[in-house]
Design an enzyme around this catalytic site. Sequence first.
Site, PDB file in Angstrom:
ATOM      1  N   ASP A   1     -32.007  19.237  31.226  1.00 34.47           N
ATOM      2  CA  ASP A   1     -32.305  18.274  30.167  1.00 34.47           C
ATOM      3  C   ASP A   1     -32.314  16.903  30.826  1.00 34.47           C
ATOM      4  O   ASP A   1     -31.265  16.353  31.151  1.00 34.47           O
ATOM      5  CB  ASP A   1     -31.234  18.363  29.070  1.00 34.47           C
ATOM      6  CG  ASP A   1     -31.400  17.293  27.993  1.00 34.47           C
ATOM      7  OD1 ASP A   1     -32.384  16.513  28.067  1.00 34.47           O
ATOM      8  OD2 ASP A   1     -30.561  17.242  27.081  1.00 34.47           O
TER       9      ASP A   1
ATOM     10  N   LYS B   1     -36.498   7.121  31.658  1.00 31.86           N
ATOM     11  CA  LYS B   1     -37.376   8.039  30.954  1.00 31.86           C
ATOM     12  C   LYS B   1     -38.402   7.296  30.087  1.00 31.86           C
ATOM     13  O   LYS B   1     -39.514   7.761  29.880  1.00 31.86           O
ATOM     14  CB  LYS B   1     -36.518   8.956  30.078  1.00 31.86           C
ATOM     15  CG  LYS B   1     -37.270  10.104  29.420  1.00 31.86           C
ATOM     16  CD  LYS B   1     -36.283  10.993  28.688  1.00 31.86           C
ATOM     17  CE  LYS B   1     -36.943  12.156  27.991  1.00 31.86           C
ATOM     18  NZ  LYS B   1     -35.949  13.034  27.353  1.00 31.86           N
TER      19      LYS B   1
ATOM     20  N   GLU C   1     -38.134  19.743  23.989  1.00 31.48           N
ATOM     21  CA  GLU C   1     -36.703  19.673  23.679  1.00 31.48           C
ATOM     22  C   GLU C   1     -36.339  20.396  22.374  1.00 31.48           C
ATOM     23  O   GLU C   1     -35.373  21.169  22.348  1.00 31.48           O
ATOM     24  CB  GLU C   1     -36.254  18.212  23.640  1.00 31.48           C
ATOM     25  CG  GLU C   1     -36.214  17.591  25.038  1.00 31.48           C
ATOM     26  CD  GLU C   1     -36.204  16.066  25.028  1.00 31.48           C
ATOM     27  OE1 GLU C   1     -36.097  15.479  23.940  1.00 31.48           O
ATOM     28  OE2 GLU C   1     -36.311  15.469  26.112  1.00 31.48           O
TER      29      GLU C   1
ATOM     30  N   ASP D   1     -33.016  15.448  15.887  1.00 32.63           N
ATOM     31  CA  ASP D   1     -32.436  15.005  17.153  1.00 32.63           C
ATOM     32  C   ASP D   1     -32.190  13.500  17.104  1.00 32.63           C
ATOM     33  O   ASP D   1     -33.124  12.711  17.245  1.00 32.63           O
ATOM     34  CB  ASP D   1     -33.403  15.376  18.298  1.00 32.63           C
ATOM     35  CG  ASP D   1     -32.873  14.976  19.675  1.00 32.63           C
ATOM     36  OD1 ASP D   1     -31.859  14.241  19.748  1.00 32.63           O
ATOM     37  OD2 ASP D   1     -33.475  15.390  20.679  1.00 32.63           O
TER      38      ASP D   1
END
Lengths: 180, 633
Positions: free
Chosen positions: B25, B86, B185, B207
């Site tokens: 992850d 990211k 994800e 999320d």
Amino acid sequence: MISGAAGNYFELFDIPVSYTVDLNELRQLHRELQKTVHPDRFANAGAQEKRISMQQTSLINQAYHTLCHPIERAIYLLGLRGVDFSMDNQATMDAGFLMQQMELREALSKAGDKADPLAEFDRLEKEINGSMKKLQDRFQQVFENDDLDSAKELVRKMQFLYKAGQEVAELAAAVEDEMM
Amino acid sequence: MALLQIAEPGHTTAPHEHRLAVGIDLGTTNSLVATVQSGEARTLPDESGEHLLPSVVRYHETGVEVGRAAAEHVVDDPLNTIVSVKRFMGRGISDLSLFGDKLPYTFVDPDQSAPRIHTRGGDVSATEVSAQILKTLRDRALHSLGGELTGAVITVPAYFDEAQRQATKDAARLADLNVLRLLNEPTAAAVAYGLDTGGEGLIAVYDLGGGTFDISILHLHKGVFEVLATGGDSALGGDDFDHAIAAWMLAEAGLDENPDPALVRLLMRTARETKEKLTTQHEVRVELDVDGEHWSAQLTRAHMNALIEPYVRRTLIACRRALRDAGVDKDGIIEVVMVGGSTRTPYVREQVGAFFEREPLVSIDPDRVVAIGAALQADILAGNKPGDEMLLLDVIPLSLGIETMGGLSEKLIHRNTPIPVSRAQEFTTYRDGQTAMAVHVVQGERELVSDCRSLAHFELRGFPPQVAGAARIRVTFQVDADGLLTVSARELNSGVEASVDVKPSYGLSDGEIESMLRDSMVHAEDDMKSRSLREQQVEAERVLEALDAALAADGDVLLSGQERDDIVAARNRLEAAKSVDNPVQIRTVIRMLEQTCEEFIARRMNTSIRNAMKGHSVKEYVHETNSNEELGD
């Protein structure tokens, strides 16, 4: 090269060549095929097998996508009968249909002023879906009777409605964005 | 038995050999690595027992620090300490303005492609920074597992576009990781809960991280996951909760409305601690010492709920939107999966539960759930669970198009089309004798190219000169299972394959990656050569293993005696060649074997397609249709 297991998309899924497609069945068959050829099944294979698996899966996905989509399926069927839809640009539509479209546009432009615009969008969406369904039933009939000219006109009407449906969705999304 | 003739004595790849594979992850704030051992997926800790690796990389003149050691210097060495990289993956300089003036880094952009961050250790791209994080996790896995790593499943947000996925895969390549699959994800989170073994229905994955919110609607049917829609807000998260609590403290304590940075840090830390305490307690005493003055007040959970309510409400509107995009009603949702540290807040759980009218799944640590799902999928892809039926199907999240006259985007592949997918388009020339042509590929839903994301400029060259309009150049766009695009082109009249030069709009070209690979092997050209030799040997072993299995299974049925002899001869040449220490030679022999086998492999694939359809007996099909109707599918 990709040598499909069968000649056309219908044969690939082993279903009859017809505008009427059982979407539940098609989805099921699509998954069955994916389980056999999807690149994840070849994650440890050599590059060549990965490539062929990807090509086959792409073909299956393309076939699935075309057959699921009411308009693309119609155009594909017409193509099997030798009608090249991409070359056709005339738009002759009957007055009744055009009238209905204008009313729809009018309602669409006023939806934003309603007390509950989202409910109005939902209503318009339902109306469009209902008209679409009628056009599809009609297409099925004329196609079976090999009346390709009428079939072409029906596809153009479907494209018209489809665009309107997309506009409704876009406007609804814009209203939702404002609420966020 | 045929297999015995071709299997080498002492052939090492026993069928039950457990291959090491990991799930990673690669997160905005924290990253994790997980693996499956003895049938159970677990995240791997570092030497000091910590599972979460802060996604922070600090550059020195020579060498780098990754993780907590780097994170400690975010404040005192901001220019060389890269956080939240990211957000920059697959992005251009122009996108970075989206982040406002808050970024402390100095960006350099010599050639208008991938922006580089200037550090004292040199200029680095987001891909290279991510590669450092991946390398750290890979080393952690190798250290605690031992042995060779078959590959990794790396998770990406479902909405990541092609450039962002490509940048992630490039980072893995720089980190010397074989990517088995880029996995979305939310899909990984659903896999972690074993929902793939469940029945049929819709799954919502909620999320809420520190700074981002994602909602995804998945459809599950007999182990097949499809992402139906994704949505969210890239600037909404648990940090907003902290801000809301900090603002309350500021007002209650009667402090200056424009606090200095030190006070801001104190307020934010106190706010976060307060929020965490209120996860288990119903009331806490909040205390602050500012400039020698002591302030304290009671904060109830109900009061905090009121403070964070606006943010939670925004997430629910995004949920509503995602349901609409997916074209489904919320009563079709059979499970709600909670991901991200901020879903520990009880109010979030309550509100999400109330919205979807069902109790959300929270039993797996929301920080680790994505890595755990990725590890489970990696285990399957590595071949450790033969016979497992799970298959994770993906769709392309944003439409792919090409630029046409007038700066419009003509969509070639629409969003939500299942991938892999390919689409061919014919072009012609507009000038006599033209032998090259440029194609601009964009991604996005808008009509104007300028409103879409530019992915790449492809230059097609080397087709034979003809009069204007006579050439028929068929360009094939292929999107693979990871959502990555490749382009090939052929002139149909002559059959000439055009060569395709790719200039990614944001990101690294193959040449740049090669040179980074070389640079990363600082001391020796030998390293590069030995790596490429190892790669070819691994590929040779894969090819041989797969071929032997294929021959054993279908060789007798699908091949004539002569065809079989030819294949076995080519196979044995590769068996002999794989031990020479020349990567080019191994590659050549693999190519030769591939040519010999092409027809056999295609036949096998076609046979399995036919069998799959034949195996679909009338009885089973009737049963399926009925059950679908009962479920109102």
